[in-house]
Design an enzyme around this catalytic site. Structure first.
Site, PDB file in Angstrom:
ATOM      1  N   THR A 170      -7.439   9.321   9.225  1.00 53.78           N
ATOM      2  CA  THR A 170      -7.003   8.074   8.590  1.00 53.78           C
ATOM      3  C   THR A 170      -6.736   6.936   9.577  1.00 53.78           C
ATOM      4  OG1 THR A 170      -4.713   8.883   8.648  1.00 53.78           O
ATOM      5  CG2 THR A 170      -5.961   9.276   6.620  1.00 53.78           C
ATOM      6  N   GLY A 189      -6.956   3.681  11.312  1.00 56.57           N
ATOM      7  CA  GLY A 189      -7.600   2.402  11.019  1.00 56.57           C
ATOM      8  C   GLY A 189      -7.708   2.058   9.549  1.00 56.57           C
ATOM      9  N   THR A 190      -7.070   2.830   8.675  1.00 56.38           N
ATOM     10  CA  THR A 190      -7.186   2.538   7.245  1.00 56.38           C
ATOM     11  C   THR A 190      -6.587   1.175   6.879  1.00 56.38           C
ATOM     12  OG1 THR A 190      -5.190   3.872   6.914  1.00 56.38           O
ATOM     13  CG2 THR A 190      -7.303   4.917   6.433  1.00 56.38           C
ATOM     14  N   GLY A 191      -5.439   0.840   7.469  1.00 57.60           N
ATOM     15  CA  GLY A 191      -4.813  -0.448   7.167  1.00 57.60           C
ATOM     16  C   GLY A 191      -5.662  -1.620   7.620  1.00 57.60           C
ATOM     17  N   CYS A 192      -6.194  -1.518   8.837  1.00 61.71           N
ATOM     18  CA  CYS A 192      -7.073  -2.570   9.367  1.00 61.71           C
ATOM     19  C   CYS A 192      -8.299  -2.718   8.484  1.00 61.71           C
ATOM     20  CB  CYS A 192      -7.525  -2.228  10.788  1.00 61.71           C
ATOM     21  SG  CYS A 192      -6.194  -1.943  11.962  1.00 61.71           S
ATOM     22  N   LYS A 207       0.840  -1.200   0.000  1.00 59.22           N
ATOM     23  CA  LYS A 207       0.000   0.000   0.000  1.00 59.22           C
ATOM     24  C   LYS A 207       0.876   1.253   0.000  1.00 59.22           C
ATOM     25  CE  LYS A 207      -1.669  -1.552   3.731  1.00 59.22           C
ATOM     26  NZ  LYS A 207      -2.374  -1.780   5.013  1.00 59.22           N
TER      27      LYS A 207
END
Length: 273
Positions: free
Chosen positions: A211, A213-216, A176
């Protein structure tokens, strides 16, 4: 037998509700997948940062997993914060014991506020024990660098890092690019390397601190789509659109890195510029 898709998240709890187990279950629900959880750590955190971490005992992690697989049939498993080499070992043994399918690993290492969420000695355990089991791994740029030792500065180094991760056993690599700072700052690129082929997904880059928690959320959405039978390319595209919508329709909650909007994709669709 129920036809409802089921997904399991194995991760840490975020008391602020923006990341971790809470973000995963919200995402599963919005994608119409029944969500279950195994908690590996309890954190005291909010949009300003992490103030305390309590790791769950190994016996309790084992018991949670036994309870899940005694009664449910997860169609996909998403892994987030594990914290230590001991917990990674425990989880890896269980993943093999229960022959999990559609395993999506988000190699959580650092919280948005900068707190370390993975012990240094755990990185090698992740390489050795988890990556060979992964159907998909979804590192951001700093996580990909930590796992491979490659400094990612251009397309060639992205490819080099992906090749190392595939050589370690992961089937599909999603790197990402949200952390990348370059001349095309208006575009956020994600690179996907899979058996279906290599491709790039692009979205607008939004200048925002909303932003958390975007990865989770990305990895949970990807797992939810795989649980429903989507292909890797379909699941990646939906996860990309889901997160783009979640960022572009902010909730403006908290005083730091605010949480993303988990209902935005369903309510507003995706903004493509």
């Amino acid at each position: 037998m129920s036809k409802i898709a089921q997904a399991l998240t194995i991760a840490g709890s975020d008391s602020g509700g923006g990341a971790g187990i809470q973000a995963d279950l919200k995402t599963f629900q919005m994608r119409e997948v029944f969500g279950m959880s195994v908690i590996t750590a309890v954190t005291a955190q909010n949009t300003l940062g992490v103030s305390d971490i309590h790791l769950i005992p190994i016996d309790t992690i084992n018991s949670q997993l036994a309870a899940i697989y005694q009664d449910f049939s997860p169609n996909a498993v998403k892994i987030g914060m594990l914290g230590t080499a001991e917990i990674i070992t425990c989880v890896a043994e269980n993943l093999q014991r229960y022959a999990v399918k559609n395993l999506v690993i988000d190699p959580v290492m650092i919280a948005k506020g900068g707190a370390s969420l993975l012990a240094q000695n755990a990185i090698q355990a992740m390489r050795d024990l988890l990556l060979p089991l992964a159907d998909v791994i979804t590192p951001n740029l700093p996580e990909a660098e930590a796992l491979t030792g490659v400094k990612i500065v251009d397309e060639n180094s992205v490819l080099q890092a992906a090749k190392i991760l595939q050589d370690l056993g992961a089937k599909t690599i999603v790197i990402k690019g949200g952390h990348r700072d370059n001349s095309r700052s208006d575009i956020c690129r994600d690179w996907i390397f899979s058996t279906e082929g290599n491709f790039v997904l692009e979205s607008p880059r939004f200048e925002t601190v909303q932003t958390h928690g975007t990865g989770c959320t990305f990895s949970a959405c990807l797992a939810a789509e795989l649980a429903k039978g989507k292909t890797i390319s379909e699941a990646c595209q939906i996860a990309k659109d889901f997160v783009t919508a979640a960022i572009s329709h902010p909730l403006n909650i908290g005083h730091g890195h605010g949480p993303t909007n988990h209902w935005a994709y369903t309510k507003f669709g995706v903004q493509n510029g």
